[in-house]
Design an enzyme around this catalytic site. Structure first.
Site, short mmCIF file in Angstrom:
data_model
loop_
_atom_site.label_atom_id
_atom_site.label_comp_id
_atom_site.label_asym_id
_atom_site.label_seq_id
_atom_site.Cartn_x
_atom_site.Cartn_y
_atom_site.Cartn_z
N ARG A 92 -4.08 -4.66 1.48
CA ARG A 92 -3.43 -5.97 1.38
C ARG A 92 -2.26 -6.11 2.35
O ARG A 92 -1.46 -7.04 2.24
CB ARG A 92 -2.92 -6.18 -0.03
N LYS A 112 2.96 -7.24 4.05
CA LYS A 112 2.31 -6.82 2.80
C LYS A 112 2.00 -8.05 1.95
O LYS A 112 2.90 -8.83 1.65
CB LYS A 112 3.25 -5.86 2.05
N ASP A 124 -7.29 -8.11 -4.63
CA ASP A 124 -7.35 -9.47 -4.08
C ASP A 124 -6.60 -9.60 -2.76
O ASP A 124 -6.49 -10.68 -2.20
CB ASP A 124 -6.80 -10.48 -5.10
N ASP A 251 -1.37 9.04 -0.25
CA ASP A 251 -1.39 7.85 0.60
C ASP A 251 -0.05 7.10 0.53
O ASP A 251 0.15 6.14 1.26
CB ASP A 251 -2.54 6.91 0.20
N ASP A 261 6.39 2.81 -0.07
CA ASP A 261 5.56 2.11 -1.04
C ASP A 261 6.21 2.08 -2.42
O ASP A 261 5.97 2.95 -3.25
CB ASP A 261 4.16 2.74 -1.11
P1 AMP Z 1 -0.65 1.51 -4.14
O1 AMP Z 1 -0.86 2.09 -5.49
O2 AMP Z 1 0.12 0.23 -4.12
O3 AMP Z 1 -0.11 2.50 -3.19
O4 AMP Z 1 -2.09 1.09 -3.59
C1 AMP Z 1 -3.15 1.99 -3.40
C2 AMP Z 1 -4.19 1.36 -2.51
O5 AMP Z 1 -4.69 0.18 -3.10
C3 AMP Z 1 -3.67 0.97 -1.15
O6 AMP Z 1 -4.65 1.31 -0.21
C4 AMP Z 1 -3.47 -0.52 -1.25
O7 AMP Z 1 -3.62 -1.17 -0.02
C5 AMP Z 1 -4.54 -0.93 -2.24
N1 AMP Z 1 -4.14 -2.09 -3.03
C6 AMP Z 1 -3.16 -2.16 -3.95
N2 AMP Z 1 -3.09 -3.40 -4.47
C7 AMP Z 1 -4.03 -4.14 -3.87
C8 AMP Z 1 -4.46 -5.49 -3.95
N3 AMP Z 1 -3.89 -6.36 -4.78
N4 AMP Z 1 -5.49 -5.89 -3.15
C9 AMP Z 1 -6.08 -5.04 -2.32
N5 AMP Z 1 -5.73 -3.75 -2.20
C10 AMP Z 1 -4.72 -3.30 -2.95
MG MG Z 2 0.24 2.63 -1.35
#
Ligand code: AMP
Ligand code: MG
Length: 490
Positions: A92, A112, A124, A251, A261
């Protein structure tokens, strides 16, 4: 485009092979408007002091497409809660390009909440206002504290509805950092057996961030050593300042050792080592006191991914230094927080006794450290009153004051209480981003009033200064504020 020359955008990442990213056009939100613009940070890049309108705003909001600088979704993978997930990537967020600051250092401009990408999986592609405000405020609060972190240039909200547990506003964060390369980038190339790309990635990390590694006999070992060192330093800061990240997946680990993040993070209120800030972390994998162990676990995962480039004994030797490095950085930070500049063997016992006492008495960590920075040895009551067990508190203070007596300045003269306290107030914040403060600002912002977000952002730029008009922000959290549950849903 006219503004490109004025902001001198570049994009070194886009010159890498296509296996590193997918070009994706942002999907604009409806009626975007600024919630905050970080004018002091913007100034470092020669950007306008006021939130920009016109082309620059359109570009930063993902509403202007440029053939010259296509936006990129980076491909990476990672271990999430200990399980390898090959499917990750910018789901995203998009890399819009790079900007050089006045020192000539390049920062990625990452948007973002910019919409769907090939890596969005079930998501989404959006970010909601609530989580965007939390990341904006916390990354800037961390920068104010002097803790390595990504930065925030600005954020926008919109009329685009985004559904989480309820309907929320779609928002955008303009995140900046010298690198958006994560441990998971290396893991992706390793696990897909793309070894030429793995090597190229390591070469670029060295070229862009640590060219001095090339002077070493083993540049990749030197690179890995830098990652270990910067990570140890970052974790030492987190532990010394009471910061819990909440989602330490590989990640979410920056190769540069910057806090990266921001999701369900939290600063400790009461000193509670087992604090779990992430409501979805049922096992407490990422509890506050687990962070050093998890950082080493993550570094081991990175080491494994680097095994085609670095001999196993070298990887092990570098990993083996992590604990000592972390211990060294942590003691250094704690000594300065306690106003102790000489290094004495028994200091770690003094710290340990302090942490145990704070834990047993459920004392607010930030408040305690700040009050200790105002200590008057003739009248220590303010500090003693923070504890239920006052006798134990007095006993520790006696030990502490006796230890302070051992301190001498550069001319071998005793250090005055005043001098000690002044140095302590420069490292023990009066103001931190408590979850309840962020929550109050979010509630107002969701009603269209961004004043509280901006007041907090301004306050937290100078967390060590007395700011007499802002005294109420240093209040302890109300009961609801201590019990807030924040999940990954952002
Ligand atoms: P995070 O837990 O925020 O580090 O996210 C883990 C992964 O999920 C990352 O690759 C983000 O880009 C993806 N991600 C998190 N939220 C969304 C979202 N609403 N739509 C698409 N990808 C997401
Ligand atoms: Mg992340």
């Amino acid at each position: 485009m006219s503004f490109h020359s004025s902001i001198s955008l570049s994009s070194r990442f886009s010159e890498l092979p296509h296996s590193f990213f997918t070009k994706v056009t942002p999907q604009p939100l409806n009626n975007t408007r600024w919630v905050a613009w970080n004018n002091t940070f913007a100034a470092q890049f020669g950007l306008p002091e006021q939130a920009p309108q016109g082309d620059l705003k359109l570009f930063l909001a993902g509403e202007m497409i440029s053939d010259e600088f296509p936006s990129l979704a980076m491909k990476y993978a990672g271990h999430q809660f200990g399980v390898y997930n090959p499917e990750l990537g910018d789901g995203r967020g998009l890399l819009l390009g790079e900007l050089a600051n006045h020192d000539g250092r390049f920062f990625d401009v990452h948007l973002k909440g910019a919409g769907l990408t090939p890596y969005s999986r079930m998501g989404d592609g959006r970010a909601v206002l609530r989580s965007t405000i939390r990341e904006y405020l916390c990354s800037e609060a961390m920068a104010g504290l002097g803790i390595p972190t990504t930065r925030a240039l600005g954020m926008l909200t919109s009329d685009t509805p985004v559904y989480r547990e309820k309907m929320e506003q779609g928002a955008l964060l303009i995140r900046m950092s010298e690198s958006h390369i994560r441990f998971g980038h290396f893991e992706h190339f390793f696990y897909t057996n793309q070894l030429a790309e793995l090597k190229l990635l390591a070469d670029k990390v060295i070229e862009w961030y640590w060219p001095e590694c090339l002077e070493s006999d083993k540049p990749y070992v030197a690179m890995f050593e830098s990652v270990v060192d910067k990570t140890a330093n970052m974790i030492a800061y987190w532990q010394a300042y009471g910061f819990a990240h909440g989602v330490m997946n590989t990640d979410n680990m920056s190769i540069l050792g910057q806090t990266f993040d921001y999701g369900p993070f939290g600063f400790l209120d009461d000193y509670e080592p087992g604090y779990i800030c992430n409501h979805s972390d049922y096992q407490g994998r990422y509890a506050f006191d687990q962070q050093p162990r998890i950082a080493l676990w993550n570094l081991s995962a990175l080491a494994h991914a680097l095994s085609p480039l670095i001999e196993k004994p070298d990887l092990e030797a570098v990993l083996a230094k992590f604990e000592t490095k972390l211990g060294g950085y942590f003691s250094q930070l704690m000594r300065s927080k306690l106003g102790l500049h000489c290094k004495l063997e028994q200091d770690s016992q003094l710290f340990q006794a302090m942490f145990e006492l704070l834990h047993q008495n459920r004392v607010d960590y930030t408040r305690f450290m700040r009050e200790l920075s105002n200590l008057d040895h003739r009248d220590p009551q303010v500090v003693v009153d923070l504890f239920i067990d006052r006798d134990a508190a007095k006993a520790w203070l006696d030990l502490y004051l006796a230890r302070c007596e051992c301190e001498t300045d550069d001319d071998a003269k005793p250090v005055s209480e005043e001098a000690r306290c002044t140095s302590m107030r420069a490292v023990n914040p009066k103001y931190i981003l408590r979850n309840y403060l962020a929550q109050l600002a979010i509630e107002k912002a969701e009603q269209g009033d961004f004043s509280e977000v901006n007041a907090l952002a301004e306050l937290l730029k100078k967390p060590y200064d007395e700011q007499p008009d802002m005294e109420h922000y240093a209040s302890l959290p109300p009961e609801w504020g201590k019990k807030m549950e924040i999940s990954c849903s952002s």
